[in-house]
Design an enzyme around this catalytic site. Structure first.
Site, PDB file in Angstrom:
ATOM      1  N   ASP A  80       0.842  -1.198   0.000  1.00 40.21           N
ATOM      2  CA  ASP A  80       0.000   0.000   0.000  1.00 40.21           C
ATOM      3  C   ASP A  80       0.877   1.248   0.000  1.00 40.21           C
ATOM      4  O   ASP A  80       1.698   1.426   0.917  1.00 40.21           O
ATOM      5  CB  ASP A  80      -0.890  -0.031   1.246  1.00 40.21           C
ATOM      6  CG  ASP A  80      -2.093   0.883   1.151  1.00 40.21           C
ATOM      7  OD1 ASP A  80      -2.082   1.806   0.314  1.00 40.21           O
ATOM      8  OD2 ASP A  80      -3.056   0.681   1.912  1.00 40.21           O
ATOM      9  N   ASP A  81       0.732   2.086  -1.027  1.00 41.05           N
ATOM     10  CA  ASP A  81       1.491   3.343  -1.122  1.00 41.05           C
ATOM     11  C   ASP A  81       3.003   3.102  -1.215  1.00 41.05           C
ATOM     12  O   ASP A  81       3.796   3.959  -0.816  1.00 41.05           O
ATOM     13  CB  ASP A  81       1.203   4.255   0.071  1.00 41.05           C
ATOM     14  CG  ASP A  81      -0.188   4.859   0.037  1.00 41.05           C
ATOM     15  OD1 ASP A  81      -0.987   4.463  -0.828  1.00 41.05           O
ATOM     16  OD2 ASP A  81      -0.488   5.715   0.894  1.00 41.05           O
ATOM     17  N   CYS A 118      -6.114   3.702  -3.731  1.00 41.76           N
ATOM     18  CA  CYS A 118      -6.329   2.335  -3.264  1.00 41.76           C
ATOM     19  C   CYS A 118      -7.606   1.663  -3.761  1.00 41.76           C
ATOM     20  O   CYS A 118      -7.544   0.594  -4.391  1.00 41.76           O
ATOM     21  CB  CYS A 118      -6.269   2.286  -1.749  1.00 41.76           C
ATOM     22  SG  CYS A 118      -7.257   3.518  -0.922  1.00 41.76           S
ATOM     23  N   LYS A 176      -6.234  -5.345   4.315  1.00 36.25           N
ATOM     24  CA  LYS A 176      -7.039  -4.160   3.995  1.00 36.25           C
ATOM     25  C   LYS A 176      -8.097  -4.449   2.937  1.00 36.25           C
ATOM     26  O   LYS A 176      -7.798  -4.892   1.835  1.00 36.25           O
ATOM     27  CB  LYS A 176      -6.109  -3.041   3.514  1.00 36.25           C
ATOM     28  CG  LYS A 176      -6.836  -1.782   3.028  1.00 36.25           C
ATOM     29  CD  LYS A 176      -5.852  -0.698   2.687  1.00 36.25           C
ATOM     30  CE  LYS A 176      -6.528   0.535   2.083  1.00 36.25           C
ATOM     31  NZ  LYS A 176      -5.582   1.649   1.883  1.00 36.25           N
ATOM     32  N   HIS A 178     -10.794  -2.103   1.129  1.00 37.41           N
ATOM     33  CA  HIS A 178     -11.275  -0.728   0.961  1.00 37.41           C
ATOM     34  C   HIS A 178     -12.197  -0.669  -0.254  1.00 37.41           C
ATOM     35  O   HIS A 178     -12.057   0.181  -1.125  1.00 37.41           O
ATOM     36  CB  HIS A 178     -10.096   0.233   0.796  1.00 37.41           C
ATOM     37  CG  HIS A 178     -10.450   1.660   1.113  1.00 37.41           C
ATOM     38  ND1 HIS A 178      -9.523   2.675   1.135  1.00 37.41           N
ATOM     39  CD2 HIS A 178     -11.625   2.254   1.426  1.00 37.41           C
ATOM     40  CE1 HIS A 178     -10.114   3.818   1.430  1.00 37.41           C
ATOM     41  NE2 HIS A 178     -11.390   3.591   1.600  1.00 37.41           N
ATOM     42  N   HIS A 266       1.260   2.270   3.796  1.00 38.85           N
ATOM     43  CA  HIS A 266       0.351   3.416   3.968  1.00 38.85           C
ATOM     44  C   HIS A 266       0.562   4.010   5.357  1.00 38.85           C
ATOM     45  O   HIS A 266       0.877   3.306   6.308  1.00 38.85           O
ATOM     46  CB  HIS A 266      -1.092   2.932   3.817  1.00 38.85           C
ATOM     47  CG  HIS A 266      -2.111   4.009   3.660  1.00 38.85           C
ATOM     48  ND1 HIS A 266      -2.413   4.914   4.659  1.00 38.85           N
ATOM     49  CD2 HIS A 266      -2.931   4.326   2.624  1.00 38.85           C
ATOM     50  CE1 HIS A 266      -3.368   5.729   4.240  1.00 38.85           C
ATOM     51  NE2 HIS A 266      -3.690   5.401   3.008  1.00 38.85           N
TER      52      HIS A 266
END
Length: 772
Positions: A80-81, A118, A176, A178, A266
């Protein structure tokens, strides 16, 4: 199919059967027959004989759906990120030995694209379709009333988990999720992972704290985890191993699909201090020097072409030399925390890979590791120790430098919800410009590593074919010998829009799987077509037809360093027309440039103004709670205290980085408004009565983000005071606890008492009422 080659599937006998020939025809025919024999109740049609007695009858046992012979286990690991240049194998100085070793046994892709944020990336990954096509054109928090932004994945696009499960796989998700719309609390789980194809789910929605995460198990919200030795990264891998080990024990011959989506990297950037300490002093040279260092290392590794140019730093990133000594100290510490976070993530991924080796599973497990978008600029110029503040305050005001210095030792710990300055995000995205949220390369280009020891004879070779995140699931479905039905759960299915990339596994010169791919986010637009890329960065509120387009030829300019639009106006116009064609084909319209704060985080026709919570409610997720920012509201607690010593939390919404809490301490009613870490505490003039009592905390909005708190006990005033709050779209992303405050406490006033639970049976309920 994105304007490219023909699709992976075609019609035959009422089913869309995979064109490649490695699937035995019997598999597809058997699956089709099983579907045809399924009744409206979901049971297979009985084909035996029923007589008066068992002796006169003939049984017909239901045959389980079995995966095609030799089907591999499949694992998606979605970071993530994490930027293109963040992993060691992609040129980083950050220690990622486990991922690097994994990559050396697989393939490293340098032309992989995502959706720059995301939710759309995850929806595209899970479905093999474009994010707008499936209703997730932006964050799932943003629902605008049009089909391209519903906040959840359309049921006309079954997920990879749904398809693999119906093809004989066990399916697990950890981490996660989302892809759920707002207001989707425990009473509305239709779009949660278990309902979208996963047998088991252990994870969270959106972003969460690494030390006090708010987690869900299947369809049940859990109180935030915590403890002196607790860490989310470790917990997620522990759960992954547990699911796989249990699966091996009860179904050893059945393949599994694991979707592991850690919160890393993230924000908040948090990790055990032992990892952060490894990088002390490593970043004192600054982001300009580190970016150049990574760039040269990328060339030496061969992950980028030797003739790649390093573009100038991003326009709003200050030269490192222009920072003050204090600003440099803040920035360096925040990058140390990020590096430690990523190294710890690598360690945990190594534990997963090690278990697969120990269990003898690696040979026939296809593992895909990638990131959902480029590195984030949300820390802005100086970084932040409270990301919620940076994102949601309407003035777009950064934290004060003095405040950041005061909390420098907290960076990376549970007392910081931090994100680094965007100068470090620029380094993460080396060699590209721009960041997450941008459809330029810094937002969309990320690492992609694929390993399948039994099928990919590779040793870390680099692949430069254009690959998009919608291509991953078609590739996995092919590997599994899976079948895409024309209908799924009674809903007609849209075709896959991605393509199988397995030709690249053995052939470094295999053609690009598709010729065209569009991108759009917050009105910013981009189109890739046969190596040409055109970008239009949109300024909010201006006419789209006035957007300025840039043009790059990625076959000759890997890093998109030189805009050649002025010399090629016809090519620009050709790509602009192509973008509009793609937009109409894939449900991108209408283009919407509104910012997050302009949305109500849900359907305006479904606004609830009164909420009732009982102590048995426990923890309520953020998405199911009202947003009380800049509204008049009341919080009413119904007590039946047995003694003057009956104290505790009635309701705590948020965490130490923002929120509010109503509690009784020493017999006095307390209201704390935590304004992004700064507490306003109001205490009643007298103790509240023992026995039944209706106690209200009323906030009357007098001006924007200002008003008056009034305490009432059984209708009589018992205190109050003024309250001002930072102008913000929302004050916290955290959950709400009823009767206690679990995890990261909203107020330091009772942090020493742990969760500070209200005595059992002495709190009847809590009601919240607000004016929209």
């Amino acid at each position: 199919m994105g304007g490219g080659r023909k699709g992976l599937f075609r019609q035959r006998n009422g089913m869309k059967i995979m064109k490649w020939l490695s699937i035995p025809p019997l598999v597809a025919l058997t699956f089709s027959a099983n579907l045809a024999a399924t009744t409206a109740l979901g049971q297979t049609e009985f084909r035996g004989k029923i007589g008066d007695t068992v002796a006169q009858s003939q049984p017909d046992f239901e045959a389980p759906v079995r995966a095609a012979a030799g089907s591999p286990n499949i694992i998606y690991i979605l970071l993530d990120d994490t930027g293109f240049g963040d992993l060691g194998i992609y040129g980083s100085e950050i220690a990622t030995p486990n991922i690097d070793k994994f990559a050396r046994g697989g393939l490293v892709y340098n032309n992989f694209h995502t959706r720059a944020v995301c939710s759309p990336s995850r929806a595209a990954l899970l479905t093999g379709r474009n994010s707008h096509s499936v209703g997730v054109g932006n964050l799932s928090n943003i629902v605008n009333g049009f089909p391209n932004k519903r906040g959840h994945i359309s049921h006309a696009s079954a997920t990879v988990a749904e398809l693999l499960r119906t093809n004989g796989y066990s399916t697990f998700m950890v981490g996660k999720w989302h892809n759920t719309p707002p207001l989707g609390g425990t009473s509305s789980v239709a779009e949660w992972p278990v309902q979208r194809g996963f047998d088991r789910f252990y994870g969270f929605h959106g972003m969460t704290d690494q030390f006090h995460p708010e987690l869900m198990i299947d369809n049940t919200v859990q109180p935030p985890r915590s403890g002196p030795d607790y860490n989310l990264n470790e917990d997620l891998v522990d759960r992954s191993l547990q699911m796989i080990a249990s699966h091996i024990a009860v179904a050893p011959g059945k393949p599994f699909f694991l979707y592991l989506a850690p919160g890393a990297t993230h924000a908040p950037h948090q990790a055990p201090l032992s990892y952060i300490a490894k990088y002390k002093g490593r970043y004192d040279a600054g982001w300009d020097a580190m970016r150049t260092e990574r760039f040269h290392r990328q060339k030496a590794l061969g992950v980028i072409p030797a003739d790649t140019k390093l573009p100038p730093r991003d326009d709003d990133v200050r030269p490192w030399a222009s920072l003050t000594p204090a600003q440099k100290a803040i920035a360096a510490r925040m990058q140390e925390a990020y590096a430690g976070f990523l190294e710890q993530t690598d360690h945990e991924i190594g534990r997963l890979l090690g278990f697969l080796d120990k269990a003898g599973l690696r040979e026939n497990t296809m593992i895909v590791l990638m990131s959902d978008n480029g590195a984030s600029r949300e820390g802005e110029q100086l970084g932040t120790t409270n990301l919620t503040y940076n994102i949601t305050n309407q003035a777009r005001k950064a934290q004060d430098e003095a405040e950041l210095l005061a909390h420098l030792d907290d960076v990376g710990t549970e007392r910081s919800y931090g994100n680094y300055p965007h100068g470090w995000a620029m380094v993460s995205n080396t060699p590209f410009r721009n960041f997450k949220h941008s459809v330029q390369a810094g937002g969309t280009r990320t690492p992609l590593i694929i390993s399948w020891q039994g099928r990919i004879p590779a040793d870390g070779q680099v692949r430069n074919q254009f690959v998009d995140i919608i291509d991953i699931t078609p590739t996995a479905l092919k590997a599994a010998g899976a079948v895409l039905p024309t209908h799924f759960n009674g809903v007609k299915q849209m075709p896959l829009e991605g393509e199988d990339i397995s030709a690249t596994f053995a052939d470094a010169k295999a053609p690009d799987p598709r010729s065209t791919q569009y991108f759009e986010l917050w009105g910013n637009r981009s189109i890739w077509s046969n190596g040409w890329v055109a970008y239009a960065n949109h300024r909010k509120g201006t006419p789209f037809e006035t957007d300025h387009w840039q043009l790059f030829n990625t076959r000759k300019d890997f890093s998109l360093s030189t805009d050649i639009a002025p010399r090629n106006p016809r090519k620009v116009e050709e790509l602009k027309r192509l973008w509009w064609e793609q937009a109409r084909q894939f449900n991108v319209l209408p283009i919407d440039d509104r910012a997050m704060g302009e949305f109500g985080f849900g359907n305006p026709e479904e606004v609830v103004t009164t909420y009732t919570f009982y102590p048995e409610t426990g923890t309520v997720p953020f998405s199911a709670l009202p947003n009380l920012s800049n509204k008049s509201f009341s919080v009413t607690s119904f007590f039946n205290r047995k003694s003057t010593g009956s104290n505790g939390v009635a309701i705590a919404s948020g965490d130490r980085f923002g929120g509010f809490s109503v509690f009784v301490m020493d017999g006095y009613l307390n209201f704390v408004f935590n304004d992004f870490g700064k507490e306003t505490r109001i205490v009643s003039d007298r103790q509240i009565a023992v026995g039944p009592a209706k106690v209200e905390v009323r906030f009357r909005k007098d001006n924007a983000f200002q008003g008056t708190i009034e305490f009432l006990e059984n209708g009589r005033r018992i205190g109050g005071g003024p309250l001002s709050m930072t102008p913000a779209a929302i004050i916290s992303w955290a959950a709400t606890d009823i009767g206690y405050d679990a995890g990261s406490p909203v107020s330091d006033a009772y942090a020493q008492f742990g969760t500070f639970p209200f005595p059992k049976n002495e709190l009847e309920k809590v009601e919240i009422h607000f004016q929209p």
